[in-house]
Design a protein around this motif. Structure first.
Motif, short mmCIF file in Angstrom:
data_model
loop_
_atom_site.label_atom_id
_atom_site.label_comp_id
_atom_site.label_asym_id
_atom_site.label_seq_id
_atom_site.Cartn_x
_atom_site.Cartn_y
_atom_site.Cartn_z
N GLY A 44 0.80 -1.22 0.00
CA GLY A 44 0.00 0.00 0.00
C GLY A 44 0.83 1.27 0.00
N VAL A 45 1.97 1.22 -0.65
CA VAL A 45 2.92 2.33 -0.66
C VAL A 45 2.32 3.54 -1.38
N ARG A 46 2.50 4.71 -0.75
CA ARG A 46 2.11 6.00 -1.34
C ARG A 46 3.29 6.95 -1.14
N THR A 47 3.89 7.37 -2.25
CA THR A 47 5.12 8.16 -2.16
C THR A 47 4.94 9.57 -2.71
N ILE A 48 5.82 10.44 -2.21
CA ILE A 48 5.93 11.80 -2.74
C ILE A 48 7.40 12.14 -2.92
N ALA A 49 7.62 13.16 -3.73
CA ALA A 49 8.95 13.76 -3.86
C ALA A 49 8.74 15.22 -4.20
N VAL A 100 9.78 9.34 -0.71
CA VAL A 100 9.48 8.89 0.64
C VAL A 100 8.07 8.33 0.71
N ASN A 101 7.92 7.31 1.52
CA ASN A 101 6.64 6.62 1.68
C ASN A 101 5.81 7.29 2.76
N PRO A 108 0.28 12.88 8.22
CA PRO A 108 -1.13 13.26 8.20
C PRO A 108 -1.52 14.16 7.04
N GLU A 109 -0.60 14.98 6.56
CA GLU A 109 -0.91 15.90 5.45
C GLU A 109 -1.26 15.18 4.16
N PHE A 110 -0.97 13.88 4.07
CA PHE A 110 -1.25 13.12 2.84
C PHE A 110 -2.35 12.07 3.05
N ARG A 133 16.09 11.44 -11.45
CA ARG A 133 16.89 12.67 -11.27
C ARG A 133 16.05 13.92 -11.52
N SER A 134 15.00 13.81 -12.31
CA SER A 134 14.16 14.99 -12.56
C SER A 134 13.06 15.14 -11.51
N TYR A 135 12.67 14.06 -10.83
CA TYR A 135 11.50 14.09 -9.94
C TYR A 135 11.83 13.89 -8.47
N TRP A 136 12.78 13.01 -8.15
CA TRP A 136 13.06 12.68 -6.76
C TRP A 136 13.67 13.87 -6.03
N MET A 137 13.67 13.78 -4.69
CA MET A 137 14.11 14.90 -3.87
C MET A 137 15.42 14.58 -3.13
N PRO A 138 16.19 15.61 -2.81
CA PRO A 138 17.38 15.38 -1.99
C PRO A 138 16.97 14.78 -0.63
#
Length: 164
Positions: A44-49, A100-101, A108-110, A133-138
């Motif tokens: 059930g992974v939900r990721t953001i960058a 990050v998952n 909570p914000e997601f 490299r274009s989407y992920w975050m440091p």
């Protein structure tokens, strides 16, 4: 300077791993993704960058995080060594970059948002690296004795690996 600081943003199930987020945009402006691979979908992974933001994963010591590689073996998947929560996928670039998952870490914000299903199965290794490299975050991985005091950052070497 980040416009939205979430400290702590979330934690793994047992609390041994903490995530801090420094976001350049409001959380509701970031795309929430649900990878459909055999590793992410069952969890059930939900990721953001946020390429203009930064994530900080905090643990007491390096042994608190297990690293796992699969598929094309281009990223380390960080798992809490105690409870098994999938924390982030980290590509060992300079600087380190990650998704990050936020689902697994209970940010909570997601919560309550529908994630966009995504599949990367047809990507070549070169395409995958370029997309990341274009989407992920440091990301920084910080270790501190007893959770406070001096901390040190780590590169993301592979401790454990496995093939699918």
């Amino acid at each position: 300077m980040a416009a939205h600081l979430l400290r702590p943003a979330g934690r793994c199930h047992c609390g041994a791993i903490q995530l801090d987020l420094e976001l350049s945009r409001a959380p509701d402006e970031l795309r929430l993704r649900a990878c459909q691979c055999g590793f992410c979908r069952p969890r059930g992974v939900r990721t953001i960058a946020d390429p203009d933001g930064r994530a900080i994963v905090r643990a007491d010591r390096p042994e608190a995080l297990n690293r796992y590689r699969f598929g094309l073996r281009l990223a380390d998947y960080l798992l809490c060594a105690a409870c098994g929560t999938y924390v982030a996928a980290v590509q060992p670039d300079d600087p380190l970059i990650a998704v990050v998952n936020v689902g697994g870490l209970g940010v909570p914000e997601f919560e309550g948002r529908t994630a966009d299903p995504v599949s990367y199965a047809d990507e070549t290794p070169e395409d995958r690296l370029a997309r990341r490299r274009s989407y992920w975050m440091p990301i920084e991985i910080a270790y501190s004795a007893a959770g406070a005091g001096a901390s040190s950052s780590s590169s993301c070497g592979v401790d454990q690996s496995s093939s699918p």
